[in-house]
Design an enzyme around this catalytic site. Sequence first.
Site, short mmCIF file in Angstrom:
data_model
loop_
_atom_site.label_atom_id
_atom_site.label_comp_id
_atom_site.label_asym_id
_atom_site.label_seq_id
_atom_site.Cartn_x
_atom_site.Cartn_y
_atom_site.Cartn_z
N ASP A 394 29.71 -4.73 -6.01
CA ASP A 394 28.78 -3.78 -5.33
C ASP A 394 26.72 -4.55 -5.46
O ASP A 394 26.58 -5.53 -6.69
CB ASP A 394 29.37 -2.78 -4.65
CG ASP A 394 28.44 -2.21 -3.52
OD1 ASP A 394 27.25 -2.91 -2.67
OD2 ASP A 394 29.44 -2.09 -1.91
N HIS A 417 26.41 -7.46 -5.36
CA HIS A 417 25.07 -7.57 -4.29
C HIS A 417 23.63 -7.56 -4.86
O HIS A 417 22.54 -7.02 -3.49
CB HIS A 417 25.24 -6.28 -3.90
CG HIS A 417 27.04 -6.83 -2.69
ND1 HIS A 417 27.44 -5.80 -1.75
CD2 HIS A 417 27.54 -7.69 -3.05
CE1 HIS A 417 28.37 -6.35 -1.33
NE2 HIS A 417 28.46 -7.18 -2.27
#
Length: 587
Positions: A394, A417
């Site tokens: 993430d 991310h």
Amino acid sequence: MGAFCLKNIIFLLTIFLVLWLSCMESTCNARRVGSHWRQNSISSSASQSKKKDKKHGSNYLHHGHAGKSAHKAHSPKAPPLALTPPPPPPPALAPPLALVPPPTGGHKRSPPPPPTTGHKGSPPPTITPPPNKGEKPPGSTVYNVLEFGAKGDGTTDDTKAFRAAWAAACKVEASIVHVPTEYVFLVGPISFSGPYCQHKIVFQVNYKCIYFKLHIQNMLIKVTCLLNFWQLDGKIVAPTSSKAWGSGLLQWLEFTKLVGITVTGSGTIDGNGAVWWQGSSYEDDPLDGRSTLLNPSNGTMKESPPISLANSSGEKMPRIKPTALRFYGSFNVTVTGISIQNSPQCHLKFDNCIGVSVYNFSVSSPGDSPNTDGIHLQNSKDVLIRNSNLACGDDCVSIQTGCTNVYIHDVNCGPGHGISIGGLGKDNTKACVSNVTVRDVFFRGTKNGARIKTWQGGLGSVQGIQFSNIQVSEVQLPIIIDQYYCDARSCKNQTSAVALSGISYENIRGTYTVSPVHFACSDNIPCTDVTLTRIDLQPQKQRYHMYDPYCWQAFGKLLSPTTPPVNCLQIGKPASNNINPGNNDSC
């Protein structure tokens, strides 16, 4: 034989002199030393001449001693103890040394009173014996978890030993909880909490050190890690049995309400996250419903393999997944040197903290591990993150509401991310973020680079944000503002939004795989004062659908030509009638 007798006579006379001087000092209430003391102590010589008096005093002081060494032993200058050099470093972790350092064995000199045997290298009498297991000598500040019953075999539950070591260290300022190398400690959910702990506690993970401390009034001089700190490979591991977690916990290792807490070392904290990831859904962002934006055109993107290993006993883990290491309500927090891997959810989280420093830190989890943020910040200010490597499933760094004065530099991110501010404003909440700088960062193979994401319906503001000197390599969306963030299949359209202003992108270079710039701002609260300077982003050709820069309700200015041209950015400010006056964006 005669020399031996003479030495014995001198020895006895020295002892008699010391005792007699002590008696005289207590009875005559003298306040001075040297010649004045001698004058007051010899009243029968007061009428003699100064020359005779000085000679008499000298004879009285030596009391038959002759030779140069005897004169030096009773000189009115600083006592011999202060002249003794400090000892060499001890060969192992030892109890605290006395305040007066012992003499080394390399120089032969007159022994200080009271006299000793005079042997070279004799140990000082003030050194205390080693403590028994689980006990610490008075004044000791190093608390090894092995001394409190930890086994470190990877299968025995060492939670109680860690708790006991912390309880002892909590009472001592500048204490150290030592987690030694070459051991694997199985530790269940635990909280190392204040607020009544002393300040400046160090939680030292897997260092093999020699400690020597010297306290001088309020100053602490600490020399640590003199041996082999580069060869450490110990671990703290999380249990994989569902029984250890009950119905589910939000954190595994937690430090709360502390001042000056430091977690350091070169060891590893392993969350054993694979047993948690099975069946977990990604709380990902399909970018304003345009999910096809992230899909390759020719099917060349590799399919993600199954992301979970089943629990060895077939147990189902709780739905709530814990953060590996969390700090809450603390001041002056430092995390350095350690690695965290395979966390069930966030790896490192700071919540309601002031004065945070993270450096030489690493995170390692698979790129398809769900919701495994590297570093998560919330309601924290004065934060410095630098010189770290973050690989996760993430956001490498997630900056949430209540954060201000955040400085991130010299960080490697990927997989992951990107570095994200948000998501903010979920469930119509108010969010405030300001004064964030991200610079000298390298993104490799990430979904996003520099990202700001907010939910529809939120309130508050994001302002004073700078992304600069950023290198990207095969990043899907290097520059992105998304005010339609949604982690479900569909989200309700709402008019209010978190206001974004003062967003700067400078010197961002590299390759992208989907779109170089994506600005999707709110219909009613446009993004304002967005600036682009020296942007040079090249497509990674022949693999993906390529999209031109995209802008919606984004206002600002181009301070230099960009590659590719970002002509969709509206120059200037929005008309006043385009802004919803009912939005409460004050923070």
